[in-house]
Design a protein around this motif. Structure first.
Motif, PDB file in Angstrom:
ATOM      1  N   ASN A   1      46.552  34.857  55.569  1.00  0.00           N
ATOM      2  CA  ASN A   1      46.546  35.391  53.953  1.00  0.00           C
ATOM      3  C   ASN A   1      45.270  36.557  54.772  1.00  0.00           C
ATOM      4  N   LEU A   2      45.077  36.264  55.676  1.00  0.00           N
ATOM      5  CA  LEU A   2      44.170  38.249  56.174  1.00  0.00           C
ATOM      6  C   LEU A   2      45.263  38.346  56.919  1.00  0.00           C
ATOM      7  N   ALA A   3      46.772  38.821  57.233  1.00  0.00           N
ATOM      8  CA  ALA A   3      47.605  39.533  56.986  1.00  0.00           C
ATOM      9  C   ALA A   3      47.999  40.288  55.332  1.00  0.00           C
ATOM     10  N   LEU A   4      48.108  39.159  54.728  1.00  0.00           N
ATOM     11  CA  LEU A   4      48.634  39.450  52.865  1.00  0.00           C
ATOM     12  C   LEU A   4      47.210  40.710  52.476  1.00  0.00           C
ATOM     13  N   ASN A   5      46.239  40.303  53.331  1.00  0.00           N
ATOM     14  CA  ASN A   5      44.913  41.276  52.397  1.00  0.00           C
ATOM     15  C   ASN A   5      45.023  42.646  53.267  1.00  0.00           C
ATOM     16  N   VAL A   6      45.208  42.500  54.755  1.00  0.00           N
ATOM     17  CA  VAL A   6      45.809  43.276  55.016  1.00  0.00           C
ATOM     18  C   VAL A   6      46.613  44.363  54.933  1.00  0.00           C
ATOM     19  N   LEU A   7      47.568  43.963  54.678  1.00  0.00           N
ATOM     20  CA  LEU A   7      48.401  44.776  54.089  1.00  0.00           C
ATOM     21  C   LEU A   7      48.354  45.206  53.041  1.00  0.00           C
ATOM     22  N   THR A   8      48.162  44.650  51.530  1.00  0.00           N
ATOM     23  CA  THR A   8      47.095  45.790  50.682  1.00  0.00           C
ATOM     24  C   THR A   8      46.257  46.558  50.605  1.00  0.00           C
ATOM     25  N   ASN A   9      44.923  46.217  51.515  1.00  0.00           N
ATOM     26  CA  ASN A   9      44.589  47.184  51.315  1.00  0.00           C
ATOM     27  C   ASN A   9      44.202  48.519  52.167  1.00  0.00           C
ATOM     28  N   TYR A  10      45.249  47.791  53.120  1.00  0.00           N
ATOM     29  CA  TYR A  10      45.347  49.579  53.690  1.00  0.00           C
ATOM     30  C   TYR A  10      46.801  50.030  53.408  1.00  0.00           C
ATOM     31  N   PHE A  11      47.522  48.881  52.738  1.00  0.00           N
ATOM     32  CA  PHE A  11      48.873  50.051  51.749  1.00  0.00           C
ATOM     33  C   PHE A  11      48.176  51.186  50.660  1.00  0.00           C
ATOM     34  N   ASN A  12      46.939  49.869  50.059  1.00  0.00           N
ATOM     35  CA  ASN A  12      46.542  50.892  48.751  1.00  0.00           C
ATOM     36  C   ASN A  12      45.554  51.973  49.400  1.00  0.00           C
ATOM     37  N   ILE A  13      44.524  52.156  50.299  1.00  0.00           N
ATOM     38  CA  ILE A  13      43.495  52.939  50.973  1.00  0.00           C
ATOM     39  C   ILE A  13      44.765  54.396  51.433  1.00  0.00           C
ATOM     40  N   LEU A  14      45.524  53.394  52.119  1.00  0.00           N
ATOM     41  CA  LEU A  14      46.432  54.840  52.200  1.00  0.00           C
ATOM     42  C   LEU A  14      47.483  55.510  51.529  1.00  0.00           C
ATOM     43  N   ALA A  15      47.940  55.077  50.341  1.00  0.00           N
ATOM     44  CA  ALA A  15      48.138  55.224  48.995  1.00  0.00           C
ATOM     45  C   ALA A  15      47.786  56.205  48.230  1.00  0.00           C
ATOM     46  N   ASP A  16      46.173  55.194  48.258  1.00  0.00           N
ATOM     47  CA  ASP A  16      45.484  56.006  47.346  1.00  0.00           C
ATOM     48  C   ASP A  16      46.156  55.553  46.113  1.00  0.00           C
ATOM     49  N   VAL A  17      46.129  54.586  45.757  1.00  0.00           N
ATOM     50  CA  VAL A  17      46.459  53.977  44.153  1.00  0.00           C
ATOM     51  C   VAL A  17      46.074  53.812  43.577  1.00  0.00           C
ATOM     52  N   GLU A  18      46.006  54.479  42.395  1.00  0.00           N
ATOM     53  CA  GLU A  18      44.972  54.549  40.942  1.00  0.00           C
ATOM     54  C   GLU A  18      44.802  52.534  40.720  1.00  0.00           C
ATOM     55  N   ASN A  19      43.829  53.006  40.630  1.00  0.00           N
ATOM     56  CA  ASN A  19      42.543  51.164  39.576  1.00  0.00           C
ATOM     57  C   ASN A  19      43.006  50.890  38.766  1.00  0.00           C
ATOM     58  N   GLU A  20      43.561  50.196  37.991  1.00  0.00           N
ATOM     59  CA  GLU A  20      43.542  49.581  37.019  1.00  0.00           C
ATOM     60  C   GLU A  20      42.306  48.874  36.737  1.00  0.00           C
ATOM     61  N   TRP A  21      42.280  47.875  37.590  1.00  0.00           N
ATOM     62  CA  TRP A  21      41.442  46.568  37.431  1.00  0.00           C
ATOM     63  C   TRP A  21      39.722  46.991  37.138  1.00  0.00           C
ATOM     64  N   PRO A  22      38.927  46.521  36.605  1.00  0.00           N
ATOM     65  CA  PRO A  22      37.738  46.821  36.291  1.00  0.00           C
ATOM     66  C   PRO A  22      36.705  47.163  37.984  1.00  0.00           C
ATOM     67  N   ALA A  23      36.422  48.400  38.274  1.00  0.00           N
ATOM     68  CA  ALA A  23      35.636  48.623  38.879  1.00  0.00           C
ATOM     69  C   ALA A  23      34.949  48.117  39.835  1.00  0.00           C
ATOM     70  N   VAL A  24      35.423  47.903  41.517  1.00  0.00           N
ATOM     71  CA  VAL A  24      34.166  47.500  42.085  1.00  0.00           C
ATOM     72  C   VAL A  24      34.102  48.103  42.984  1.00  0.00           C
ATOM     73  N   VAL A  25      33.345  48.789  43.804  1.00  0.00           N
ATOM     74  CA  VAL A  25      32.989  49.530  44.523  1.00  0.00           C
ATOM     75  C   VAL A  25      33.042  49.475  45.634  1.00  0.00           C
ATOM     76  N   PRO A  26      33.005  48.651  47.167  1.00  0.00           N
ATOM     77  CA  PRO A  26      32.710  48.363  48.630  1.00  0.00           C
ATOM     78  C   PRO A  26      31.363  48.789  48.416  1.00  0.00           C
ATOM     79  N   LEU A  27      30.202  47.685  49.224  1.00  0.00           N
ATOM     80  CA  LEU A  27      29.257  48.022  49.460  1.00  0.00           C
ATOM     81  C   LEU A  27      28.563  49.303  50.546  1.00  0.00           C
TER      82      LEU A  27
END
Length: 181
Positions: free
Chosen positions: A153-179
């Motif tokens: 799960n950590l590998a899966l989550n790091v994959l999506t985290n890094y991908f979304n950060i790098l690609a700056d994917v447009e967030n369509e979800w209700p926004a939650v900002v990291p603390l």
């Protein structure tokens, strides 16, 4: 603005369209992350395959969502934090307090806390974990299968985290900002 284009189904190559249709079949919709991942249909298929396999594992959906929230918070991925906060509340039916605790790799449930603490230690240690922490997790009832799936799960989550950060994917979800953004 995204650093990779979003591939809409009507504009997709055959391989990308197949991958996006599989996302729709699996999830019921095609999130922006998958549309951007469709620049590589292999990545979409790999993400779906790993996610599906782990969904059939021993960790419950609620635990997997909390792991995703904790990892997204650690990596400061607003897209994933937003998506998994929404999914945690609306699909896994997690209590709002549990969602908030997960951001700090904590839970009211000692077993879940042990899993979150282990995942956090693996991420921070880049795979190196203090043997005492591992022993503490086992004392809390964490099984070998759970330890293995925490890594998956950590590998899966790091994959999506890094991908979304790098690609700056447009967030369509209700926004939650990291603390610590």
């Amino acid at each position: 603005m995204s650093t990779l284009p979003k591939i809409e189904l009507q504009d997709a190559t055959e391989a990308a369209a197949e991958a996006l249709n599989q996302v729709r079949k699996t999830l019921g919709s095609i999130p922006n992350m998958a549309k951007v991942m469709a620049n590589s249909p292999a990545l979409v298929r790999g993400w779906l395959a790993l996610s599906g396999a782990l969904g059939d594992g021993v960790l419950s959906a609620g635990v997997r969502e909390r792991l995703a929230i904790a990892t997204a918070e650690y990596n400061r991925c607003e897209y994933c934090l937003s998506a998994h906060t929404y999914l945690g509340a609306n699909v896994a039916k997690l209590d709002p307090e549990e969602i908030e605790l997960a951001r700090d790799a904590e839970s009211k449930d000692p077993h879940v806390t042990a899993l979150l603490t282990l995942s956090d230690a693996i991420a921070r240690g880049r795979g190196v974990v203090d043997p005492v922490l591992l022993a503490d997790a086992r004392t809390a009832g964490v099984t070998d299968a759970e330890i293995a799936e925490v890594v998956g799960n950590l590998a899966l989550n790091v994959l999506t985290n890094y991908f979304n950060i790098l690609a700056d994917v447009e967030n369509e979800w209700p926004a939650v900002v990291p603390l610590k953004a």
